[in-house]
Design an enzyme around this catalytic site. Structure first.
Site, PDB file in Angstrom:
ATOM      1  N   CYS A   1       0.808  -1.227   0.000  1.00 33.15           N
ATOM      2  CA  CYS A   1       0.000   0.000   0.000  1.00 33.15           C
ATOM      3  C   CYS A   1       0.838   1.272   0.000  1.00 33.15           C
ATOM      4  O   CYS A   1       0.337   2.318  -0.419  1.00 33.15           O
ATOM      5  CB  CYS A   1      -0.928   0.003   1.207  1.00 33.15           C
ATOM      6  SG  CYS A   1      -2.255  -1.202   1.056  1.00 33.15           S
TER       7      CYS A   1
ATOM      8  N   ASN B   1      -0.553  -1.412  -7.287  1.00 30.40           N
ATOM      9  CA  ASN B   1      -0.485  -2.464  -6.264  1.00 30.40           C
ATOM     10  C   ASN B   1      -1.769  -3.273  -6.324  1.00 30.40           C
ATOM     11  O   ASN B   1      -1.994  -3.980  -7.292  1.00 30.40           O
ATOM     12  CB  ASN B   1      -0.228  -1.855  -4.886  1.00 30.40           C
ATOM     13  CG  ASN B   1      -0.218  -2.899  -3.783  1.00 30.40           C
ATOM     14  OD1 ASN B   1       0.310  -3.993  -3.981  1.00 30.40           O
ATOM     15  ND2 ASN B   1      -0.798  -2.603  -2.648  1.00 30.40           N
ATOM     16  N   GLU B   2      -2.631  -3.162  -5.343  1.00 28.02           N
ATOM     17  CA  GLU B   2      -3.851  -3.978  -5.431  1.00 28.02           C
ATOM     18  C   GLU B   2      -5.044  -3.063  -5.742  1.00 28.02           C
ATOM     19  O   GLU B   2      -5.896  -2.846  -4.913  1.00 28.02           O
ATOM     20  CB  GLU B   2      -4.069  -4.828  -4.175  1.00 28.02           C
ATOM     21  CG  GLU B   2      -3.965  -4.100  -2.881  1.00 28.02           C
ATOM     22  CD  GLU B   2      -4.126  -5.022  -1.677  1.00 28.02           C
ATOM     23  OE1 GLU B   2      -4.597  -4.517  -0.662  1.00 28.02           O
ATOM     24  OE2 GLU B   2      -3.782  -6.206  -1.734  1.00 28.02           O
TER      25      GLU B   2
HETATM   26  O1  AHR Z   1       1.070  -6.647   3.351  1.00 26.64           O
HETATM   27  C1  AHR Z   1       0.264  -5.681   3.939  1.00 26.64           C
HETATM   28  C2  AHR Z   1      -0.687  -5.016   2.954  1.00 26.64           C
HETATM   29  O2  AHR Z   1      -1.612  -5.941   2.471  1.00 26.64           O
HETATM   30  C3  AHR Z   1      -0.072  -4.482   1.708  1.00 26.64           C
HETATM   31  O3  AHR Z   1       0.467  -3.235   1.885  1.00 26.64           O
HETATM   32  C4  AHR Z   1      -1.206  -4.430   0.753  1.00 26.64           C
HETATM   33  O4  AHR Z   1      -0.805  -4.575  -0.579  1.00 26.64           O
HETATM   34  C5  AHR Z   1      -2.122  -5.526   1.236  1.00 26.64           C
HETATM   35  O5  AHR Z   1      -3.401  -5.056   1.421  1.00 26.64           O
END
Ligand code: AHR
Length: 657
Positions: free
Chosen positions: A241, A375-376
């Site tokens: 994140c 990222n996600e």
């Molecule tokens: O690994 C912790 C968090 O989990 C990461 O920052 C994020 O990509 C996911 O939600």
């Protein structure tokens, strides 16, 4: 049976036989090697969460060294006449402190730094103190630099103490070595004026001299060593994140993380406030561990670097207002950042960014092969932003492989929407995330068996078994990770990378658990999940081998008899490696048959590494780091098979030759 009647003995025998579980026949086709296992298969995910970078892997011991935290003296305690000024020598970190004579000989002027949960120092080790300083009115100025025992009743009790003299009205860097007489987990750094001359101080730093590979802006040795000991194939950074940020200015901006450390601007760390029950107002990113250091570390631990860049979206969990994201039409500078990063990593020293890399000490390219964009992320706002990145990167660097994302969930609406989108955009790999409970890990062993073989490859980029009601590290969760990973391995034709997450956690400063490696200011500990990752990485082999259990293909779907398995050959060593996780509560007799060996050939040697725990709910701790560790167990080999028993709740790696 001496005293038993014939009848009783017969009954006991029959009962014994019925208790004896049926033998599980695992047959490996040794002459039919399948997909190659990628060198990147098992790797590491790094994010500055849980004080993983500042206060962790990055060996700097001073917090807020440039006085740039919004409260400029956070982490410092000042006494006497200390003022904060903002016209210092480093444009992007303009604040510094002025120490002036208090007016009384018995009243000192100075300041203490509390470090990250204290400053950990080892007796007899060397620590390099450095500071940028000037004597604003000219002449000579002097300070005393000490390490103080916080626990000592007499706070003047220094365990190391040296003087430093400044002789210039211009800013200059000075340094000295401190050698503590005592090991302290929570020392503090004290600096105070030694005479009446005013001095200005900026970028106050303290590092162990003995860092990983001796680099001056270096990494904590035990933590970097733990990474190297995995032999990771890929190293993903800087998150997570923090790539996204909550507002655009907080996103990880790689360009701010390179060049002289003194001039790398501070950034907020969104893990400071993500969980209100674990709020750390002093959690920032100094960027001292920046992209140059990440590339260097990747190289030194033998991993392919995998940087992930912001795609123009902030963290959608934290802030999903449309106006928080960068409009698609304004993405140019973000796309340029991605292109410039590739030049920074791979360009020759006569390119703008390649020159910076060379000036920082690495004239040879880092040979970057992969880049992740986003990222996600989720929703249509992601593919519409990813698309122009892909076009631009493909046009300029057709050999770079691009990693897209399938969102934060392992299945469901967003996942089902994003995978076809990643196919449409021809991403090379798709980053899947799954922090899931035991049930999920037991049920997903066959997850990749039916994936489309023609589309992008899989990067299991963040995963960990989060025990239901047990969101902390324990052996049972690691065992289920091992069981699930047999499915990654059997599907190595499509799964090209897998990284457990998160990697690090400070025992006093965590926000998220479980994690792979825990540490305090002096010690670190490898968890059960660490050992599972290490076993897979060390014994990953070179090619998948077909495997059946009781003549049925091993699918991993709920395990067969609670067993999960995979087999590989290592063509470099000619070893056949069979991994079996027994997730059941009973011992399982195994017959491991190597089919396809020449008629008269026999196995010549065999080893087995077993991983189990006396209590499934425990893990290693910094106080007890070796409670649960894999152990070599003897096995007998004869002919073309091995007959053995795998204990309940045990993961085993059989290495046969
Ligand atoms: O690994 C912790 C968090 O989990 C990461 O920052 C994020 O990509 C996911 O939600």
């Amino acid at each position: 049976m001496k005293n038993m009647t014939g009848w009783a003995a017969a009954l006991a025998l029959t009962a014994g036989m019925s208790l004896q579980a049926q033998t599980n026949e695992l047959t490996v086709q040794v002459k039919k090697p399948g997909a190659p296992i990628q060198s990147t298969m098992y790797g590491l995910f790094f994010e500055d969460i849980n004080y993983a970078a500042d206060g962790g892997l990055y060996a700097e011991l001073v917090k807020n060294r440039s006085f740039e935290f919004p409260q400029h003296l956070l982490g410092w305690q000042s006494f006497g006449k200390v003022t904060v000024l903002d016209d210092g020598p480093f444009e992007r970190n303009p604040h510094y402190v002025r120490l002036a004579y208090s007016g009384h000989d018995h009243k000192q002027t100075g300041l203490d730094n509390e470090g990250f949960f204290g400053i950990g120092v080892q007796a007899g080790e060397e620590y390099r103190f450095s500071v940028w300083a000037r004597v604003p009115q000219g002449g000579k100025g002097r300070i005393r630099v000490e390490l103080i025992d916080l626990a000592s009743a007499d706070e003047r009790q220094a365990v190391a103490s040296e003087s430093l003299e400044f002789e210039s009205a211009e800013w200059k860097k000075y340094q000295l070595i401190l050698k503590p007489s005592k090991t302290l987990e929570r020392a503090k750094l004290r600096i105070f004026l030694r005479d009446k001359q005013t001095v200005d101080l900026e970028h106050v730093s303290l590092f162990p001299v003995d860092t990983w590979n001796g680099h001056e802006n270096g990494l904590r040795k035990d933590l970097a060593q733990a990474l190297a000991d995995i032999k990771p194939g890929v190293f993903r950074f800087p998150g997570g994140c923090i790539v996204e940020g909550t507002e655009q200015p907080d996103r990880y901006n790689w360009k701010n993380s390179v060049g002289p450390v003194e001039n790398r601007p501070l950034n907020l760390n969104r893990w400071q406030y993500t969980f209100t029950h674990r709020f750390y107002p002093d959690y920032y990113q100094s960027y001292g561990l920046g992209f140059y250091e990440y590339f260097l570390l990747s190289e030194e631990i033998g991993s392919e670097p995998l940087p992930i860049l912001n795609c123009g979206l902030v963290c959608q969990y934290q802030n999903n207002k449309m106006e928080a994201h960068v409009p698609v039409c304004d993405l140019d500078s973000y796309i340029q950042d991605a292109l410039d990063l590739i030049e920074f990593a791979n360009g020759s020293a006569d390119t703008e960014w390649g020159k910076l890399r060379a000036d920082m000490g690495h004239p040879a390219p880092f040979n970057l092969k992969f880049i992740g964009i986003g990222n996600e992320q989720w929703g249509p706002e992601y593919p519409e932003r990813l698309e122009p990145f892909i076009k631009a990167i493909r046009a300029a660097y057709p050999d770079i492989q691009i990693v897209g994302s399938s969102g934060p969930n392992s299945e469901g609406e967003q996942f089902d929407y994003l995978w076809p989108e990643m196919r449409r955009l021809k991403a090379d790999l798709v980053d899947e995330h799954f922090y899931r409970p035991e049930k999920w890990f037991l049920a997903q062993g066959a997850r990749y068996d039916n994936y489309d073989r023609k589309g992008p490859k899989v990067f299991a980029g963040e995963y960990a078994c989060h025990g239901k009601g047990k969101k902390w590290n324990h052996f049972h969760a690691a065992l289920l990770e091992a069981a699930f990973m047999t499915g990654l391995e059997r599907n190595a034709d499509i799964v090209h990378m897998a990284t457990y997450a998160p990697l690090f956690a400070h025992v006093d400063g965590w926000q998220w658990r479980p994690d792979m490696i825990w540490f305090d200011n002096l010690r670190s500990v490898r968890t059960c999940s660490y050992y599972v990752q290490q076993l897979y990485s060390h014994y990953k082999g070179t090619h998948v081998l077909p495997l059946t259990m009781d003549k049925q293909p091993v699918t991993g779907a709920e395990g067969q008899n609670g067993l999960f398995a995979s087999a590989v050959v290592d063509k470099n060593t000619n070893e056949i490696i069979i991994k079996v996780a027994n997730t059941s509560d009973r011992p399982q007799p195994l017959k491991l048959t190597l089919a396809g060996m020449k008629k008269n050939a026999t196995l010549t040697s065999g080893r087995c590494i077993k991983f189990s725990s006396p209590d499934p709910d425990i893990d290693n701790t910094v106080d007890q780091p070796n409670r649960v560790v894999p152990r070599e167990a003897p096995i007998e080999v004869s002919g073309q098979a091995v007959e053995t028993t795998l204990e309940p709740q045990t993961f085993a790696v059989y290495i046969l030759k």
